[in-house]
Structure formats: C-alpha cells, structure tokens
Design a protein around this motif. Structure first.
Motif, short mmCIF file in Angstrom:
data_model
loop_
_atom_site.label_atom_id
_atom_site.label_comp_id
_atom_site.label_asym_id
_atom_site.label_seq_id
_atom_site.Cartn_x
_atom_site.Cartn_y
_atom_site.Cartn_z
N GLU A 1 -32.31 12.03 -42.42
CA GLU A 1 -32.44 12.39 -41.01
C GLU A 1 -32.28 11.15 -40.13
OE1 GLU A 1 -32.75 15.54 -40.17
OE2 GLU A 1 -32.90 16.15 -42.28
N VAL A 2 -31.92 11.37 -38.86
CA VAL A 2 -31.83 10.27 -37.92
C VAL A 2 -33.21 9.61 -37.78
CG1 VAL A 2 -31.40 9.63 -35.50
CG2 VAL A 2 -29.91 11.30 -36.63
N ASP A 3 -33.24 8.30 -37.94
CA ASP A 3 -34.49 7.53 -37.84
C ASP A 3 -34.65 7.06 -36.40
OD1 ASP A 3 -36.61 5.76 -37.99
OD2 ASP A 3 -35.95 4.84 -39.86
N GLU A 4 -35.33 7.89 -35.59
CA GLU A 4 -35.45 7.60 -34.17
C GLU A 4 -36.17 6.28 -33.92
OE1 GLU A 4 -37.40 9.44 -30.07
OE2 GLU A 4 -36.85 10.80 -31.71
N GLU A 5 -37.23 6.02 -34.66
CA GLU A 5 -38.01 4.80 -34.44
C GLU A 5 -37.15 3.55 -34.69
OE1 GLU A 5 -42.06 2.57 -36.13
OE2 GLU A 5 -41.55 4.59 -36.80
N ALA A 6 -36.39 3.56 -35.78
CA ALA A 6 -35.53 2.41 -36.10
C ALA A 6 -34.41 2.28 -35.08
CB ALA A 6 -34.95 2.56 -37.50
N PHE A 7 -33.88 3.40 -34.61
CA PHE A 7 -32.80 3.38 -33.63
C PHE A 7 -33.28 2.79 -32.30
CE2 PHE A 7 -29.71 5.92 -30.86
CZ PHE A 7 -28.64 5.07 -31.13
N ARG A 8 -34.45 3.22 -31.86
CA ARG A 8 -35.01 2.67 -30.62
C ARG A 8 -35.28 1.17 -30.76
NH1 ARG A 8 -36.75 6.14 -26.62
NH2 ARG A 8 -36.71 8.38 -27.13
N ALA A 9 -35.78 0.76 -31.92
CA ALA A 9 -36.05 -0.66 -32.14
C ALA A 9 -34.76 -1.48 -32.13
CB ALA A 9 -36.80 -0.85 -33.46
N LEU A 10 -33.71 -0.93 -32.73
CA LEU A 10 -32.41 -1.61 -32.72
C LEU A 10 -31.89 -1.77 -31.30
CD1 LEU A 10 -29.92 -2.76 -34.23
CD2 LEU A 10 -29.06 -0.40 -34.35
N ILE A 11 -31.97 -0.71 -30.50
CA ILE A 11 -31.53 -0.75 -29.11
C ILE A 11 -32.31 -1.80 -28.32
CG2 ILE A 11 -31.49 0.56 -26.93
CD1 ILE A 11 -30.96 3.07 -28.76
N GLU A 12 -33.61 -1.81 -28.51
CA GLU A 12 -34.45 -2.77 -27.77
C GLU A 12 -34.10 -4.20 -28.15
OE1 GLU A 12 -36.87 -3.39 -24.68
OE2 GLU A 12 -36.21 -1.43 -25.43
N TRP A 13 -33.89 -4.44 -29.44
CA TRP A 13 -33.51 -5.78 -29.88
C TRP A 13 -32.16 -6.19 -29.31
CZ3 TRP A 13 -29.85 -7.22 -33.98
CH2 TRP A 13 -29.90 -8.58 -34.29
N GLN A 14 -31.22 -5.26 -29.27
CA GLN A 14 -29.90 -5.54 -28.69
C GLN A 14 -30.04 -6.01 -27.24
OE1 GLN A 14 -26.44 -4.95 -29.84
NE2 GLN A 14 -27.36 -5.09 -31.87
N ILE A 15 -30.83 -5.31 -26.47
CA ILE A 15 -31.01 -5.65 -25.06
C ILE A 15 -31.72 -7.00 -24.92
CG2 ILE A 15 -32.11 -4.96 -22.88
CD1 ILE A 15 -31.61 -2.03 -23.76
N GLU A 16 -32.74 -7.22 -25.74
CA GLU A 16 -33.45 -8.51 -25.72
C GLU A 16 -32.51 -9.67 -26.04
OE1 GLU A 16 -36.48 -7.96 -28.61
OE2 GLU A 16 -37.75 -6.70 -27.32
#
Length: 302
Positions: free
Chosen positions: A28-43
C-alpha cells in the motif's frame, strides 16, 4: 498558485523539480513516508515536486491511489513550492479525468506524457492535447520521452501546441538529444518552459536556454541539484559545472537498472524508508546494488 487566466499569471516551473518516488509498505502507499520525503525535499531547497510521474510508478497505481497521492503531496506542500501532477495517459478520456482531478486537488499544473503504446501521429498528438485543454483549464507541461512511448513529439509540433493551446506552457524533454532541445527553444521562444527530463542533460539544457530539470537524482540529493540550477541562474557556470560532475556518478547509478528501482534502493540505503516496488519492478541485481552502494558511499550519502 493554481490555474491561470492571462500571460501575466502564467505558472513558472523552473529549477530543480523532483520526480518523486512513491513509497510503499506491505503493498500500500506509505503516506507517512511520502509526507516525510516531501518535507525533507522542501527543507533541502527543492524548487518543485512531481507526484505520480514515471518515477512515482504511476503505471501501477490505481486511479484512486493516483488521486490520493497527488492530494497528499499538495496537502503536505501547502503552497511552498509548485506541484506539477502527473496526469497523462495513452487514453485521452483517462488523461482528461486525471487532469481534471489534478486541478480539483489544487495542483499548480499537470505533467502530460505523450500517449504511449498506441503510437499516434503528430496530428494525433495535437488532437490529444487539444481535447484535454478543451475540458480542463490548467497549465500543462508536455512530457516527451520516446524511449518509453515509442513516439517523438517533434519541435515543430510543440510549436503548434504552444501557438494553439494556451495551457501548454512547456515541455519535459527527455530525448537526451540536445539538437532537439535547441530546436524546441528556437521554435517555441524564450517564454516556453523547457525542462530537461534527464539528469545528465540538465546542465547542458539550461546552458542553451532551458529553465530547469525534472530530476530523479534529486530524490536523494535535492540540495545539490537545486544548487546547480541556482548557480546557472546566477551565471556561475564554474560552480554549476563542478556540481554537475560531482553528481555525474549518481546520474549513472540512478539508471543502472530501470527507474525508479535504483532511486528507491538509494533512499532505502539512506534510511529514508524500506525498499518496496510493485511488479513488474523488482529489486536490483546484487552486483548492481553493490555498485550503487559504492557510489553512494563515495558521495558521503551512506
């Protein structure tokens, strides 16, 4: 940021834009990991994000998953960088549906691949994008990747699209052919947003007038890719070249096997989230994984 109604309001997609992987966990799509990846990208200073592109394994996402992934991305970004949602299909009706959903999700634009497998003519390509534009008022970046679609969107055809479809504001050019990139820039003009679709042609594309890259490597080195683009924009070619050659081993490693398997492997080795793909994508061959790991170690990423 979404939508546009005049030349003055045209959305700009420029700099380093990551073609995000889609993390999975137990199928299944791992929403928590996806959000963390997005946040790290922006940081890390990324300039934009693409959910549900080829790198995001869009071909294996259900329609509901596809829509959910885009909404997660838009929600997590909260307007801090532009979101260019993958919404293309070889079925024009399906492309219209996905593009309308990208607009409903408040994405800033749609990345629309040329229809794959059914090999339309150049006239068919024009008709495809016109049909989408007739139904959805959202900026489009057309995605030209003949290696996956078996059709090359010619520069002359892009010039027609730009002239006749106001939603078409640029192209992700992934032929790896700088002669073609040059012709696109010549025929479509400086206001047309030409983005490299290959990491290894990002710097050359920008050097001849392109405005950035939709990158795979920036999944795991977003700061370096952003810094290279910013150096080009600042006229600091020396720094841009240094960063380009510093990342070149990563460019090669990221395509040691079919994308996004190496990128997901790299992120797993970096401890971002466990490796998982969907069939027909499978783990790297052991020798190739060892080669990727060695490149990451030399780059100080693991």
């Amino acid at each position: 940021m979404t939508g546009f109604h005049s030349k003055e309001e045209r959305m700009e997609f420029r700099g380093a834009i990551t073609a995000l992987v889609t993390p999975f966990r137990s199928g299944e799509v791992d929403e928590e990991a996806f959000r963390a990846l997005i946040e790290w990208q922006i940081e890390q200073g990324i300039h934009g994000l693409v959910p549900c592109g080829t790198t995001g394994e869009s071909a294996t996402l259900s329609h509901e998953e596809h829509k959910r992934v885009i909404r997660i991305c838009v929600d997590q970004v909260k307007g801090r960088v532009p979101v260019l949602a993958g919404a293309g299909s070889n079925n024009t009706r399906e492309a219209i549906e996905l593009t309308q959903d990208a607009k409903d999700a408040k994405a800033d634009g749609a990345l629309l691949i040329t229809p794959y497998y059914n090999k339309p003519t150049q006239a068919g390509l024009v008709a495809h994008f016109k049909a989408i534009a007739d139904r959805v008022d959202l900026p489009f970046i057309v995605y030209n990747v003949p290696g996956r679609t078996a059709v090359n969107l010619l520069p002359e055809t892009l010039a027609i699209l730009k002239k006749e479809i106001r939603q078409v504001i640029g192209v992700k050019e992934a032929t790896g052919d700088l002669t073609q990139v040059s012709r696109v820039l010549e025929f479509c003009g400086e206001d047309f947003q030409v983005l490299s679709g290959d990491d290894f042609t990002a710097l050359p594309t920008m050097a001849i007038g392109g405005c950035g890259v939709i990158s795979v490597v920036s999944n795991f080195v977003p700061q370096k890719m952003s810094a290279m683009c910013e150096a080009v924009f600042a006229g600091d070619l020396k720094t841009a070249k240094a960063l380009h050659y510093d990342m070149s081993p990563l460019y090669r490693a990221a395509f040691i096997e079919t994308n996004p398997v190496p990128a997901k492997t790299a992120l797993a080795l970096m401890g971002r989230f466990p490796f998982e793909t969907r069939l027909p994508m499978v783990p790297l061959l052991p020798d190739n994984k060892a080669k990727l790991e060695a490149v990451l170690q030399k780059a100080g990423l693991i």
